[in-house]
Scaffold this active site. Structure first.
Site, PDB file in Angstrom:
ATOM      1  N   SER A  37      -5.721   3.544   4.757  1.00 31.12           N
ATOM      2  CA  SER A  37      -5.100   2.599   3.741  1.00 31.12           C
ATOM      3  C   SER A  37      -6.303   1.918   3.329  1.00 31.12           C
ATOM      4  CB  SER A  37      -3.986   1.801   4.290  1.00 31.12           C
ATOM      5  OG  SER A  37      -3.281   1.190   3.270  1.00 31.12           O
ATOM      6  N   LYS A  97       3.208   6.567   5.034  1.00 33.27           N
ATOM      7  CA  LYS A  97       2.399   5.516   4.461  1.00 33.27           C
ATOM      8  C   LYS A  97       2.875   4.365   5.079  1.00 33.27           C
ATOM      9  CE  LYS A  97      -1.164   4.124   2.635  1.00 33.27           C
ATOM     10  NZ  LYS A  97      -1.243   2.830   3.672  1.00 33.27           N
ATOM     11  N   SER A 155       0.706  -1.423  -0.094  1.00 31.67           N
ATOM     12  CA  SER A 155       0.024   0.139   0.015  1.00 31.67           C
ATOM     13  C   SER A 155       0.899   1.331   0.053  1.00 31.67           C
ATOM     14  CB  SER A 155      -1.004   0.047   1.058  1.00 31.67           C
ATOM     15  OG  SER A 155      -1.945  -0.817   0.955  1.00 31.67           O
ATOM     16  N   LYS A 171      -0.212   3.794  -2.474  1.00 26.99           N
ATOM     17  CA  LYS A 171      -1.257   4.564  -2.396  1.00 26.99           C
ATOM     18  C   LYS A 171      -0.597   6.029  -2.333  1.00 26.99           C
ATOM     19  CE  LYS A 171      -4.811   1.863  -0.109  1.00 26.99           C
ATOM     20  NZ  LYS A 171      -4.056   0.723   0.161  1.00 26.99           N
TER      21      LYS A 171
END
Length: 328
Positions: free
Chosen positions: A173, A274, A116, A119
């Protein structure tokens, strides 16, 4: 072999202990996949009943929390070398983005799945496209049916603004939010993926390739060195910076918590961050942090071991870096 410049006289010892040098090609270990290992802040992980339900559903008991990831973990050390020995991430890269000094490096050029962390690129494309953030977008079945081991918390038919979707994708997320952002991009998903790769090229991310906006495909790949460029660029966008550093976000009566345990903690100045987790990518974390007056990109990929090992590694690196600053 290209030598990496580490910090001060401690650098040579750090290189020996950390195995710095040419790119490592060791295969990734198999993570003990459990949502509470990957995202300890999930509501299901906060109570014993929820943890038991999750264990029954995913078939793996959550590992104990890495003690260095806990809120009570000290941020000082008298033995930096010992901290380096305890690092659990396969790839580590710390760079001062203002001076280009590399402060720590291990496996930074190995190309691997990034889960992820993708993202962040999704967010860059959306923000830089100048799309209306107040436009309402309906969640459809394709958004919810992405092949994730974690169920979507957004229902088909829910209508949220593009800003809300971006917030959910970055803070908690949320996979369906990221998919909806790509699906509704002008020209559709194919155009969105093209824009992701064009953005990567513009940032000089030579090791990176993107195939979808969520991060579930193992064909989304990058290196720790490239991801330092990505988190630095992301930290320069006001919305991304704000959304990735929100400890929680509430919408329609539900609270979505940040997947980065370090966000909101005292003594941490996080500018952007992140997380990412899949079985193949392992547990990953990228952050821009302000430390000792320096803007540092910190990248940790494929952390193994106890729950929160990537956050424990961030604390261990913080101790090492702080010890070098104090010695100057």
């Amino acid at each position: 072999m290209r030598w990496r410049h580490l910090w001060g006289a401690f650098g040579v010892a750090a290189m020996v202990l950390a195995g710095v040098g040419g790119p490592s090609r060791a295969p990734a270990q198999t993570a003990n996949f459990h949502p509470c290992n990957a995202q300890p802040a999930l509501p299901i992980c906060q109570h014993g009943y929820g943890r038991r339900v999750a264990a029954a559903r995913w078939g793996a008991a959550p590992a104990p929390l890495d003690p260095d990831a806990s809120a009570q973990a000290p941020l000082v050390t008298r033995d930096p070398a010992k901290e380096i020995e305890k690092l659990k991430s396969a790839a580590i890269f710390v760079k001062d983005m203002d001076t280009s000094d590399v402060l720590f490096a291990r496996g930074e050029d190995v190309v691997r799945p990034i889960a992820s962390i993708v993202k962040l690129m999704t967010a860059l494309v959306v923000v830089d496209a100048g799309l209306p953030m107040d436009e309402l977008i309906a969640i459809d079945a394709s958004d919810v049916d992405v092949p994730s081991e974690l169920p979507s918390r957004l229902a088909v038919g829910a209508r949220l603004s593009r800003a809300d979707l971006l917030h959910l994708a970055l803070t908690s997320s949320e996979n369906s939010a990221a998919h909806a952002l790509g699906r509704t991009y002008p020209g559709g998903m194919e155009a969105f993926v093209e824009a992701m790769n064009a953005q990567a090229k513009a940032l000089g991310m030579e090791d990176s390739r993107f195939v979808e906006p969520v991060g579930l495909s193992n064909e989304n790949v990058s290196s720790a060195r490239d991801l330092a460029r990505l988190i630095h660029a992301a930290s320069g966008r006001t919305l991304i910076r704000a959304f990735t550093t929100d400890a929680r976000y509430s919408i329609e009566g539900r609270t979505f918590r940040n997947t980065n345990m370090l966000v909101g903690r005292p003594h941490w100045e996080i500018l952007a961050s992140k997380t990412g987790t899949t079985r193949e990518a392992g547990d990953c974390l990228v952050m821009m942090v302000r430390l000792g007056g320096r803007n540092l990109a910190m990248v940790l990929l494929d952390a193994q071991g106890m729950s929160g090992a990537r956050f424990g590694d961030a604390v261990r690196l913080r101790r090492v870096l702080d010890s070098r600053m104090a010695a100057k």
